[in-house]
Design a protein around this motif. Structure first.
Motif, mmCIF file in Angstrom:
data_model
loop_
_atom_site.group_PDB
_atom_site.id
_atom_site.type_symbol
_atom_site.label_atom_id
_atom_site.label_comp_id
_atom_site.label_asym_id
_atom_site.label_seq_id
_atom_site.Cartn_x
_atom_site.Cartn_y
_atom_site.Cartn_z
ATOM 1 N N GLN A 116 -11.257 11.111 3.282
ATOM 2 C CA GLN A 116 -11.506 9.625 3.930
ATOM 3 C C GLN A 116 -10.561 8.672 4.089
ATOM 4 O OE1 GLN A 116 -14.282 8.618 1.028
ATOM 5 N NE2 GLN A 116 -16.225 9.598 1.991
ATOM 6 N N GLN A 117 -9.549 8.681 3.095
ATOM 7 C CA GLN A 117 -8.324 7.693 3.156
ATOM 8 C C GLN A 117 -7.466 8.047 4.239
ATOM 9 O OE1 GLN A 117 -7.553 4.739 1.380
ATOM 10 N NE2 GLN A 117 -9.766 4.979 0.813
ATOM 11 N N VAL A 118 -7.153 9.315 4.317
ATOM 12 C CA VAL A 118 -6.236 10.029 5.508
ATOM 13 C C VAL A 118 -6.869 9.656 6.765
ATOM 14 C CG1 VAL A 118 -5.109 12.007 6.367
ATOM 15 C CG2 VAL A 118 -5.240 11.608 3.975
ATOM 16 N N ALA A 119 -8.018 9.866 6.970
ATOM 17 C CA ALA A 119 -8.707 9.168 8.226
ATOM 18 C C ALA A 119 -8.453 7.974 8.538
ATOM 19 C CB ALA A 119 -10.015 9.678 8.209
ATOM 20 N N MET A 120 -8.401 7.061 7.456
ATOM 21 C CA MET A 120 -8.009 5.663 7.583
ATOM 22 C C MET A 120 -6.493 5.038 7.726
ATOM 23 S SD MET A 120 -10.802 4.242 4.856
ATOM 24 C CE MET A 120 -10.096 2.582 5.088
ATOM 25 N N MET A 121 -5.637 5.984 7.610
ATOM 26 C CA MET A 121 -4.188 5.877 7.616
ATOM 27 C C MET A 121 -3.829 5.041 8.734
ATOM 28 S SD MET A 121 -2.567 8.511 5.131
ATOM 29 C CE MET A 121 -0.874 8.242 5.239
ATOM 30 N N SER A 122 -4.141 5.408 9.762
ATOM 31 C CA SER A 122 -3.622 4.631 11.138
ATOM 32 C C SER A 122 -4.247 3.264 10.972
ATOM 33 C CB SER A 122 -4.503 5.501 12.375
ATOM 34 O OG SER A 122 -4.157 4.645 13.658
ATOM 35 N N TRP A 154 0.750 -1.143 0.044
ATOM 36 C CA TRP A 154 -0.013 0.066 0.058
ATOM 37 C C TRP A 154 0.898 1.315 0.029
ATOM 38 C CZ3 TRP A 154 -0.746 4.211 3.190
ATOM 39 C CH2 TRP A 154 -1.802 5.042 2.835
ATOM 40 N N VAL A 155 0.750 1.954 -1.143
ATOM 41 C CA VAL A 155 1.450 3.417 -1.253
ATOM 42 C C VAL A 155 0.686 4.432 -1.137
ATOM 43 C CG1 VAL A 155 3.098 4.668 -2.580
ATOM 44 C CG2 VAL A 155 3.335 2.055 -2.217
ATOM 45 N N ASP A 156 0.435 5.467 -0.261
ATOM 46 C CA ASP A 156 -0.549 6.395 -0.109
ATOM 47 C C ASP A 156 -0.751 7.049 -1.627
ATOM 48 O OD1 ASP A 156 1.981 7.727 -0.006
ATOM 49 O OD2 ASP A 156 1.203 8.866 1.745
ATOM 50 N N ALA A 157 0.437 7.600 -2.294
ATOM 51 C CA ALA A 157 0.356 8.324 -3.526
ATOM 52 C C ALA A 157 -0.316 7.756 -4.756
ATOM 53 C CB ALA A 157 1.770 8.824 -3.735
ATOM 54 N N VAL A 158 -0.293 6.293 -4.557
ATOM 55 C CA VAL A 158 -0.887 5.198 -5.597
ATOM 56 C C VAL A 158 -2.205 5.129 -5.182
ATOM 57 C CG1 VAL A 158 -0.646 3.168 -6.736
ATOM 58 C CG2 VAL A 158 1.235 4.483 -6.282
ATOM 59 N N CYS A 159 -2.599 4.549 -4.126
ATOM 60 C CA CYS A 159 -3.673 4.047 -3.479
ATOM 61 C C CYS A 159 -4.793 5.043 -3.181
ATOM 62 C CB CYS A 159 -3.627 2.973 -2.408
ATOM 63 S SG CYS A 159 -2.815 1.650 -2.676
ATOM 64 N N ILE A 160 -4.349 6.219 -2.716
ATOM 65 C CA ILE A 160 -5.387 7.388 -2.749
ATOM 66 C C ILE A 160 -5.497 8.235 -3.992
ATOM 67 C CG2 ILE A 160 -6.003 9.462 -1.221
ATOM 68 C CD1 ILE A 160 -4.401 7.992 0.909
ATOM 69 N N ASN A 161 -6.556 8.931 -4.341
ATOM 70 C CA ASN A 161 -6.759 9.446 -5.387
ATOM 71 C C ASN A 161 -6.552 11.076 -4.912
ATOM 72 O OD1 ASN A 161 -7.738 11.303 -7.568
ATOM 73 N ND2 ASN A 161 -9.669 10.079 -8.117
ATOM 74 N N GLN A 162 -5.386 11.567 -5.446
ATOM 75 C CA GLN A 162 -4.918 12.803 -4.657
ATOM 76 C C GLN A 162 -5.702 13.808 -5.126
ATOM 77 O OE1 GLN A 162 -2.628 12.881 -2.330
ATOM 78 N NE2 GLN A 162 -2.524 10.746 -2.740
ATOM 79 N N GLU A 163 -6.517 13.750 -6.652
ATOM 80 C CA GLU A 163 -7.293 14.846 -7.104
ATOM 81 C C GLU A 163 -8.629 14.701 -6.311
ATOM 82 O OE1 GLU A 163 -5.753 16.700 -9.458
ATOM 83 O OE2 GLU A 163 -4.051 15.539 -8.913
ATOM 84 N N ASP A 164 -9.127 14.000 -5.982
ATOM 85 C CA ASP A 164 -10.514 13.897 -5.229
ATOM 86 C C ASP A 164 -10.405 14.089 -3.718
ATOM 87 O OD1 ASP A 164 -12.881 13.039 -4.071
ATOM 88 O OD2 ASP A 164 -13.215 11.415 -5.535
ATOM 89 N N LEU A 165 -10.746 15.300 -3.558
ATOM 90 C CA LEU A 165 -10.573 15.747 -1.917
ATOM 91 C C LEU A 165 -11.207 15.244 -0.946
ATOM 92 C CD1 LEU A 165 -9.212 18.069 -0.413
ATOM 93 C CD2 LEU A 165 -11.201 19.458 -0.580
#
Length: 104
Positions: free
Chosen positions: A84-90, A68-79
């Motif tokens: 939502q994904q940042v809240a799940m990172m823990s 899992w890589v944040d820059a790849v797995c999280i759509n950086q263009e969709d706020l």
């Protein structure tokens, strides 16, 4: 450095106890003079030099690695998705089999 990194993306549910590694690295900025790319599911994604170096280092000796890589797995263009994904990172990092840290 010029080696193409290829991968495929798949959807995973954390409650299903998937086995994956998570990668932590310094984001940095893309280098306009030496752009790096990652081929994912037949498409091309521009990535930072740091991420390219981290993936190259992590993948040595590992032909098949679920990571899992944040820059790849999280759509950086969709706020909304990004928030939502940042809240799940823990939970994402806690659920990983291994957390790999790339310092450069």
């Amino acid at each position: 450095d010029t080696e193409t990194i290829r991968g495929r993306m798949r959807r995973m549910v954390l409650t299903g106890i998937p086995k994956y590694d998570a990668l932590s690295y310094v984001w940095g900025r893309p280098d306009p003079l030496s752009p790096k790319t990652l081929e994912v599911n037949g498409g091309v994604l521009k990535i930072t030099t740091n991420l390219h170096a981290a993936l190259t280092a992590v993948m040595k000796g590992s032909a098949n690695l679920t990571i899992w890589v944040d820059a790849v797995c999280i759509n950086q263009e969709d706020l909304l998705e990004r928030n939502q994904q940042v809240a799940m990172m823990s939970q994402i990092y806690k659920s990983a089999t291994t957390v790999r840290i790339y310092l450069g």
